[in-house]
Motif scaffolding. Sequence first.
Motif, PDB file in Angstrom:
ATOM      1  N   LEU A   1    -108.074   4.298 -16.930  1.00 37.79           N
ATOM      2  CA  LEU A   1    -107.261   2.750 -15.924  1.00 37.79           C
ATOM      3  C   LEU A   1    -106.904   3.172 -14.819  1.00 37.79           C
ATOM      4  N   GLY A   2    -107.299   4.344 -14.335  1.00 37.19           N
ATOM      5  CA  GLY A   2    -106.901   4.111 -12.875  1.00 37.19           C
ATOM      6  C   GLY A   2    -105.494   4.511 -12.332  1.00 37.19           C
ATOM      7  N   GLU A   3    -104.710   5.347 -13.426  1.00 37.57           N
ATOM      8  CA  GLU A   3    -103.163   5.414 -13.424  1.00 37.57           C
ATOM      9  C   GLU A   3    -103.368   7.175 -13.444  1.00 37.57           C
TER      10      GLU A   3
ATOM     11  N   VAL B   1    -105.305  -9.134 -21.320  1.00 35.90           N
ATOM     12  CA  VAL B   1    -105.458  -8.214 -21.044  1.00 35.90           C
ATOM     13  C   VAL B   1    -106.177  -6.936 -21.243  1.00 35.90           C
ATOM     14  N   PHE B   2    -106.905  -6.835 -21.961  1.00 30.15           N
ATOM     15  CA  PHE B   2    -107.464  -5.500 -22.619  1.00 30.15           C
ATOM     16  C   PHE B   2    -106.495  -4.030 -21.442  1.00 30.15           C
TER      17      PHE B   2
ATOM     18  N   ILE C   1    -105.976  11.096 -20.367  1.00 34.21           N
ATOM     19  CA  ILE C   1    -107.071  10.147 -20.175  1.00 34.21           C
ATOM     20  C   ILE C   1    -107.680   9.004 -20.302  1.00 34.21           C
ATOM     21  N   GLY C   2    -106.480   8.318 -20.952  1.00 30.35           N
ATOM     22  CA  GLY C   2    -106.744   7.109 -20.840  1.00 30.35           C
ATOM     23  C   GLY C   2    -106.414   6.601 -19.432  1.00 30.35           C
TER      24      GLY C   2
ATOM     25  N   LEU D   1    -100.521   3.598 -24.478  1.00 32.42           N
ATOM     26  CA  LEU D   1    -100.657   4.776 -23.659  1.00 32.42           C
ATOM     27  C   LEU D   1     -99.210   5.375 -23.882  1.00 32.42           C
ATOM     28  N   VAL D   2     -98.333   4.598 -23.148  1.00 35.31           N
ATOM     29  CA  VAL D   2     -97.204   4.630 -23.244  1.00 35.31           C
ATOM     30  C   VAL D   2     -96.793   4.807 -24.306  1.00 35.31           C
TER      31      VAL D   2
END
Length: 676
Positions: free
Chosen positions: A106-108, A287-288, A101-102, A296-297
Amino acid sequence: MGDCCGSGACSTGGVAPNKTKSGFFQKYGEYGLAITAFLLLAVGIVLKEVVAPNWFTAPLQLLFFGLAYLPVGGPVLWKAITQIGKGNIFNEFFLMGIATIGAFLLGEYAEGVAVMLFYSVGELFQGAAVNKAKKSIESLLKIQAEEVAVVEADGTIKIVHPSTVAIGSIIQVKPGEKVAIDGILISEKATFNTAALTGEPAPDRKYEGEKVLAGMVNLENLSAIKVTSRFEDSKLSKILEMVREAASRKAKTQRFITRFAKIYTPIVFLLATAITLLPYFFMETYVFGEWLYRALVFLVVSCPCALMISIPLGYFGGIGAASRNGILFKGSNYLDQMRKVDTVVMDKTGTLTKGVFEVQHIKTVEFDREFILNLVTSLESSSNHPVARAVTAYCAGLGYKAVRVEQAEEISGMGMKGQVEGFNILAGNTKLLKKYGIPYDTEIDDFAETTVVIAINEKYCGFITIADEIKEDAKLAVDELRQLGVKNLVMLSGDKEKVVQALARELGLDLAIGGLLPEGKIKEAEKLKKRSAMLAFIGDGINDAPVITLADIGVAMGGLGSDAAIETADVVIQNDQPSKTATAIRISKATNRIVWQNIGLAFGVKFLVLSLGAFGMANMWEAVFADVGVTLLAILNAVRIQKMDFPAKKISETKVLDKTVAHSPKRKTNTEKEFA
């Protein structure tokens, strides 16, 4: 999708077939969902990489990535919610859900879908591997007959469930059918396949009066069997119950990993939170989104699936491999301990020898030979001891018939006493006559055979010598155990010292002690246990049950063995071959190697990628490999044991012992040898 074990419930936890999935969709639907997700992901990637983004294609990309996520991510998110509802917040489903979901936030999108897709593919591989591991044990669970043909009093045949058949009933078994209940063959002869019980496909010829066990398959003529036990009390039923219970007894490694995961997962979540937030206080160019991506990784890599799946799967596969070899481990804890055995203590009769005695010589004093044998066969007919059965069989062959015995009593480790036709009879070893203060011919003490000494009305009146035959693979068992690093090979027996020493010389044992009563075996076993790292005791009789319980690993002979020995044992050898003990150790060692290979692989790769991810040197694709890829490699490694062979040396390659114990060459044996 199949459940990973991080939540505490591993899919390898039982041996019963999975009955919750049936029908076409439930059989193939999971693969269909994964394929659908893959196709939608491919379309989304094409739209993102090939088509120029605009007001129309950008939402379309998100739509395709979202549709790709739902079939694989939806079930995982639901499991996460379910586990949270049970109070288990930090589980692997929660980690995967937060990470993916994260990634979307982030658009990934592609990476978020890919994580769930490959995670789901890994779950499918896991399910296939677990089912394969279960297959050999489930085949054992299917060998119980569902119906049996009972011969009624009027000669008619009634088909009923075996559980309804009473002891004493007569059942018929057609060629090709399984025997449903233990009994005695009342047909003249029959041939059975015993592979389901022993792991050996060789046909076994039975004759009238011999025992037939449930699970055997009739190979030839229509056979009649008299039922001697209830369906639920048959040896097969007890073996199957042991199989069902085996998975619940976990090895120390399994228990450690389960406890470890409960601590490990929340720690990982806290570390991921720290990776996201702490740099804010130490870096000028914070940069958050960048640090959230790293976290997340980190979460994806940290999922403990490789450990929680492959370790129990390795043990489960080891138990299955053992069952195919005619060895039943009652739990993975015993499978794990077996590799550590450095001292093997064995009973003699029924373990190293066949327990099939034959009368060699008879000498009578004072009374007529016929008169003595009539009395002795009557007394011995009250006992089920192999020596007593040998005497009664010999006398029956000469036409002597047993008569009523009064006050028959079996004196443990000594013999029988009773009254026959007004005469007080004693028949047993020399300890029995010593107990009652009856003098006897002292030359008997020098006999290298099992000897039944007889007294009538407190007066010595002769003896019968009996010889037992050594099992074909007894020497092979000793040789292989030494090759596997077992330092001390010991025999404890209630038989006379001369017989025990003769057998010890023949087999090349380190220590042999004879003339032991049951309590004597316990005392000697306790001494040996104090001097051993891991002691295994192999026995088959009721009198062996206390020592089997005392040993670190108790091993029972499952064919000839008594129910008491089998029930108290940790390992059951179903075909009575002592060399299977070495096979059990080999399987234990192979299982342990595979388990630790998987632990090393999982920790090594995860630690590397976790470190790279924390410093921004690894992305979601490396994380997918570190989680799903390592899980798949660990699963493939774990299922190897199911394809491995554990052959013993052929008996022809070692010395075959075809002599009776009585005729063993007299090489010197040090009965007080100090252990290495």
